[in-house]
Design a protein around this motif. Structure first.
Motif, mmCIF file in Angstrom:
data_model
loop_
_atom_site.group_PDB
_atom_site.id
_atom_site.type_symbol
_atom_site.label_atom_id
_atom_site.label_comp_id
_atom_site.label_asym_id
_atom_site.label_seq_id
_atom_site.Cartn_x
_atom_site.Cartn_y
_atom_site.Cartn_z
ATOM 1 N N LEU A 1 -62.681 60.195 6.061
ATOM 2 C CA LEU A 1 -61.911 59.530 5.015
ATOM 3 C C LEU A 1 -60.563 59.042 5.546
ATOM 4 O O LEU A 1 -60.143 57.909 5.263
ATOM 5 C CB LEU A 1 -61.711 60.470 3.826
ATOM 6 N N LEU A 2 -59.887 59.872 6.324
ATOM 7 C CA LEU A 2 -58.605 59.459 6.915
ATOM 8 C C LEU A 2 -58.777 58.264 7.847
ATOM 9 O O LEU A 2 -57.986 57.317 7.820
ATOM 10 C CB LEU A 2 -57.976 60.622 7.686
ATOM 11 N N VAL A 3 -59.816 58.290 8.657
ATOM 12 C CA VAL A 3 -60.063 57.192 9.598
ATOM 13 C C VAL A 3 -60.375 55.905 8.834
ATOM 14 O O VAL A 3 -59.854 54.831 9.160
ATOM 15 C CB VAL A 3 -61.208 57.557 10.570
ATOM 16 N N ILE A 4 -61.195 55.996 7.810
ATOM 17 C CA ILE A 4 -61.542 54.812 7.009
ATOM 18 C C ILE A 4 -60.303 54.234 6.352
ATOM 19 O O ILE A 4 -60.104 53.010 6.335
ATOM 20 C CB ILE A 4 -62.632 55.159 5.976
ATOM 21 N N ILE B 1 -55.175 48.684 8.497
ATOM 22 C CA ILE B 1 -55.088 47.734 9.612
ATOM 23 C C ILE B 1 -55.763 46.423 9.234
ATOM 24 O O ILE B 1 -55.248 45.339 9.521
ATOM 25 C CB ILE B 1 -55.719 48.345 10.878
ATOM 26 N N SER B 2 -56.900 46.509 8.567
ATOM 27 C CA SER B 2 -57.638 45.315 8.165
ATOM 28 C C SER B 2 -56.818 44.465 7.200
ATOM 29 O O SER B 2 -56.787 43.243 7.303
ATOM 30 C CB SER B 2 -58.961 45.718 7.518
ATOM 31 N N ILE C 1 -53.555 39.578 6.070
ATOM 32 C CA ILE C 1 -52.291 38.958 5.667
ATOM 33 C C ILE C 1 -51.770 38.067 6.787
ATOM 34 O O ILE C 1 -51.333 36.944 6.558
ATOM 35 C CB ILE C 1 -51.251 40.041 5.286
ATOM 36 N N ASN C 2 -51.836 38.556 8.036
ATOM 37 C CA ASN C 2 -51.378 37.754 9.171
ATOM 38 C C ASN C 2 -52.223 36.500 9.332
ATOM 39 O O ASN C 2 -51.695 35.437 9.645
ATOM 40 C CB ASN C 2 -51.408 38.583 10.450
ATOM 41 N N ASN C 3 -53.536 36.599 9.130
ATOM 42 C CA ASN C 3 -54.409 35.433 9.244
ATOM 43 C C ASN C 3 -54.094 34.406 8.169
ATOM 44 O O ASN C 3 -54.116 33.208 8.418
ATOM 45 C CB ASN C 3 -55.885 35.837 9.161
ATOM 46 N N ILE C 4 -53.794 34.852 6.962
ATOM 47 C CA ILE C 4 -53.451 33.935 5.873
ATOM 48 C C ILE C 4 -52.167 33.191 6.212
ATOM 49 O O ILE C 4 -52.070 31.986 6.022
ATOM 50 C CB ILE C 4 -53.318 34.697 4.540
#
Length: 69
Positions: free
Chosen positions: A14-17, A23-24, A29-32
């Motif tokens: 759960l923490l990793v997800i 990050i995703s 946001i950066n791609n937009i």
């Protein structure tokens, strides 16, 4: 992150997800932001091609390219 070695496997997943989702979202946001900056340039290029002009001319006319003098 500091977590005990005995941490439950499902809790660890759960923490990793959650970290991956964070990050995703940042990447999205950066791609937009990048796409917003590129979109007007692509529109100008399409206009130039439709008018059978070189894109440089319309980019210069629209203030994307400065005069050297």
């Amino acid at each position: 992150m500091e977590h005990p070695i005995e941490m439950d496997y499902n809790a660890m997943k759960l923490l990793v997800i959650n970290e991956i989702l964070k990050i995703s979202k940042v990447d999205q946001i950066n791609n937009i932001e990048v796409k917003k900056g590129i979109l007007p340039l692509l529109q100008i290029q399409k206009k130039a091609i439709n008018k059978k002009l070189h894109p440089y001319e319309l980019l210069k006319k629209n203030g994307y390219i400065k005069n050297l003098i």
